[in-house]
Write a protein that holds these residues in place. Sequence first.
Motif, PDB file in Angstrom:
ATOM      1  N   VAL A 130       0.840  -1.199   0.000  1.00  0.00           N
ATOM      2  CA  VAL A 130       0.000   0.000   0.000  1.00  0.00           C
ATOM      3  C   VAL A 130       0.872   1.245   0.000  1.00  0.00           C
ATOM      4  CG1 VAL A 130      -1.600   1.358   1.419  1.00  0.00           C
ATOM      5  CG2 VAL A 130      -1.960  -1.092   1.142  1.00  0.00           C
ATOM      6  N   LEU A 131       0.498   2.202  -0.824  1.00  0.00           N
ATOM      7  CA  LEU A 131       1.112   3.523  -0.768  1.00  0.00           C
ATOM      8  C   LEU A 131       0.157   4.437  -0.020  1.00  0.00           C
ATOM      9  CD1 LEU A 131       3.352   5.527  -1.746  1.00  0.00           C
ATOM     10  CD2 LEU A 131       1.795   6.104  -3.598  1.00  0.00           C
ATOM     11  N   TYR A 132       0.611   4.981   1.084  1.00  0.00           N
ATOM     12  CA  TYR A 132      -0.222   5.921   1.842  1.00  0.00           C
ATOM     13  C   TYR A 132       0.004   7.318   1.296  1.00  0.00           C
ATOM     14  CZ  TYR A 132      -2.199   8.501   5.798  1.00  0.00           C
ATOM     15  OH  TYR A 132      -2.931   9.358   6.580  1.00  0.00           O
ATOM     16  N   TRP A 133      -1.013   7.820   0.614  1.00  0.00           N
ATOM     17  CA  TRP A 133      -0.985   9.180   0.060  1.00  0.00           C
ATOM     18  C   TRP A 133      -1.459  10.124   1.162  1.00  0.00           C
ATOM     19  CZ3 TRP A 133       0.394  11.055  -4.811  1.00  0.00           C
ATOM     20  CH2 TRP A 133       0.051  12.390  -5.077  1.00  0.00           C
ATOM     21  N   VAL A 134      -0.552  10.872   1.734  1.00  0.00           N
ATOM     22  CA  VAL A 134      -0.839  11.680   2.917  1.00  0.00           C
ATOM     23  C   VAL A 134      -1.701  12.890   2.581  1.00  0.00           C
ATOM     24  CG1 VAL A 134       0.189  13.033   4.783  1.00  0.00           C
ATOM     25  CG2 VAL A 134       1.275  10.904   4.031  1.00  0.00           C
ATOM     26  N   GLY A 135      -1.414  13.545   1.474  1.00  0.00           N
ATOM     27  CA  GLY A 135      -2.126  14.760   1.116  1.00  0.00           C
ATOM     28  C   GLY A 135      -1.521  15.975   1.802  1.00  0.00           C
ATOM     29  N   CYS A 136      -1.710  17.136   1.210  1.00  0.00           N
ATOM     30  CA  CYS A 136      -1.084  18.357   1.727  1.00  0.00           C
ATOM     31  C   CYS A 136      -1.628  18.747   3.100  1.00  0.00           C
ATOM     32  CB  CYS A 136      -1.284  19.505   0.748  1.00  0.00           C
ATOM     33  SG  CYS A 136      -0.563  19.210  -0.878  1.00  0.00           S
ATOM     34  N   ALA A 137      -2.949  18.670   3.275  1.00  0.00           N
ATOM     35  CA  ALA A 137      -3.533  19.042   4.569  1.00  0.00           C
ATOM     36  C   ALA A 137      -3.056  18.095   5.661  1.00  0.00           C
ATOM     37  CB  ALA A 137      -5.057  19.035   4.489  1.00  0.00           C
ATOM     38  N   GLY A 138      -2.938  16.819   5.330  1.00  0.00           N
ATOM     39  CA  GLY A 138      -2.481  15.840   6.309  1.00  0.00           C
ATOM     40  C   GLY A 138      -1.023  15.975   6.665  1.00  0.00           C
ATOM     41  N   VAL A 191       0.272  -3.932   8.000  1.00  0.00           N
ATOM     42  CA  VAL A 191       0.178  -3.600   6.569  1.00  0.00           C
ATOM     43  C   VAL A 191       1.540  -3.108   6.101  1.00  0.00           C
ATOM     44  CG1 VAL A 191      -0.923  -2.088   4.864  1.00  0.00           C
ATOM     45  CG2 VAL A 191      -2.255  -2.983   6.787  1.00  0.00           C
ATOM     46  N   ARG A 192       2.036  -3.676   5.014  1.00  0.00           N
ATOM     47  CA  ARG A 192       3.299  -3.209   4.437  1.00  0.00           C
ATOM     48  C   ARG A 192       2.992  -1.979   3.583  1.00  0.00           C
ATOM     49  NH1 ARG A 192       3.943  -8.420   2.625  1.00  0.00           N
ATOM     50  NH2 ARG A 192       4.270  -7.714   0.490  1.00  0.00           N
ATOM     51  N   PHE A 193       3.343  -0.818   4.115  1.00  0.00           N
ATOM     52  CA  PHE A 193       3.020   0.413   3.402  1.00  0.00           C
ATOM     53  C   PHE A 193       4.219   1.347   3.403  1.00  0.00           C
ATOM     54  CE2 PHE A 193       2.299   1.673   7.746  1.00  0.00           C
ATOM     55  CZ  PHE A 193       2.497   3.046   7.798  1.00  0.00           C
ATOM     56  N   ALA A 194       4.171   2.294   2.492  1.00  0.00           N
ATOM     57  CA  ALA A 194       5.234   3.295   2.376  1.00  0.00           C
ATOM     58  C   ALA A 194       4.594   4.614   1.975  1.00  0.00           C
ATOM     59  CB  ALA A 194       6.272   2.869   1.342  1.00  0.00           C
ATOM     60  N   ILE A 195       5.354   5.682   2.135  1.00  0.00           N
ATOM     61  CA  ILE A 195       4.905   7.013   1.721  1.00  0.00           C
ATOM     62  C   ILE A 195       5.876   7.559   0.675  1.00  0.00           C
ATOM     63  CG2 ILE A 195       3.739   7.527   3.888  1.00  0.00           C
ATOM     64  CD1 ILE A 195       6.220   9.162   4.718  1.00  0.00           C
ATOM     65  N   LEU A 196       5.417   8.489  -0.118  1.00  0.00           N
ATOM     66  CA  LEU A 196       6.289   9.125  -1.108  1.00  0.00           C
ATOM     67  C   LEU A 196       7.221  10.140  -0.463  1.00  0.00           C
ATOM     68  CD1 LEU A 196       3.804   9.735  -4.061  1.00  0.00           C
ATOM     69  CD2 LEU A 196       5.777   8.201  -4.092  1.00  0.00           C
ATOM     70  N   GLY A 197       6.849  10.623   0.725  1.00  0.00           N
ATOM     71  CA  GLY A 197       7.672  11.627   1.391  1.00  0.00           C
ATOM     72  C   GLY A 197       7.664  12.937   0.628  1.00  0.00           C
ATOM     73  N   THR A 198       8.832  13.515   0.441  1.00  0.00           N
ATOM     74  CA  THR A 198       8.917  14.820  -0.231  1.00  0.00           C
ATOM     75  C   THR A 198       8.644  14.719  -1.733  1.00  0.00           C
ATOM     76  OG1 THR A 198      11.315  14.536  -0.443  1.00  0.00           O
ATOM     77  CG2 THR A 198      10.513  15.780   1.463  1.00  0.00           C
ATOM     78  N   LYS A 199       8.547  13.506  -2.257  1.00  0.00           N
ATOM     79  CA  LYS A 199       8.211  13.342  -3.675  1.00  0.00           C
ATOM     80  C   LYS A 199       6.721  13.524  -3.930  1.00  0.00           C
ATOM     81  CE  LYS A 199      11.939  10.437  -5.463  1.00  0.00           C
ATOM     82  NZ  LYS A 199      12.241   9.184  -6.200  1.00  0.00           N
TER      83      LYS A 199
END
Length: 315
Positions: free
Chosen positions: A65-73, A95-103
């Motif tokens: 899963v890619l957790y898309w944080v969003g700007c407000a979050g 859950v094996r998940f990652a975030i894009l971070g600053t990307k």
Amino acid sequence: EPVPMIMNMRRFLVMEQAEFPEDLQAMLRNLEARGHPYSGVNSSRTEWAQGLNIPSTEEIDDFEVLYWVGCAGAFNERNKETTRAVAKCLQRADVRFAILGTKEGCSGDPARRIGHEYLFETLARQNIDTLKPHKTKEIVTSCPHCFSCLKNEYPQFGGDFKVTHHSQFLAKLVSEGKLTPQQKSDDSTVFHDPCYLGRYNKEFEAPRQVIDSATNGQQIELEMSKENSLCCGGGGGFSFMEETAGKRMSHTRTEQIIESGAKRVAVGCPFCMAMIDDAAKTKVSDGSLEVLDIAELLEESTRFEETTPNDIKSD
């Protein structure tokens, strides 16, 4: 359906006439310069994750899963708490998940809603180029605006992804037994349906399932709910503007919530959180109405899982 007509009028004003409120000019400048609509540098996009040991897509490529944080979050202080709650729930469910971070960049929703189509398309194509190499199986996001944008609008530009709102994903984790709420609240709770989750994407049950699993108290339905829910007043760019004409919609909605007698109002959108939380502080000075995201309710009810055998061993 008036919304498409309003959108076309806004596009004409913004793209052809360059006429739009000064508040939105600042928001657009931020989008163009920083890739998000808030003040602050993009390098602070991951500050919410401090101490949680959350990997980025640059660190691992074996994730479900890619957790898309969003700007407000990522940038709004109150919504960072929701983001952390979602991440903790995912971790507890293994859950094996990652975030894009600053990307990660803004989905472009604020630009499209106010009529700046060119900027929206620019941001959308940048994000699609970022997402495609990861061959992402599923994107989970806490923001219904990002959810609707990624799910329904990115395919126009070749971005076909499986996109899930966090209420849907968390409800699935509970139903599969991967998250088991035990410390349940007895407070009565009312759910405020976000426009871009409910009215536009017909998801009404998942957030209510999460609330039911995390609470023992009565779940109250507002008269204006589900497909007839009242907007919080934050959509269409209004989260970045001051309402100066007439009564604030967020105050009208919060008055309806107060009249229901609920002790807690659950939301599933960062804009709804900002608008209703602010209105609740104005309308209920004693703090008797608590505003929480559904992920915070679930995280609170499963928090007992943080006490593990490892804590005993360390003693």
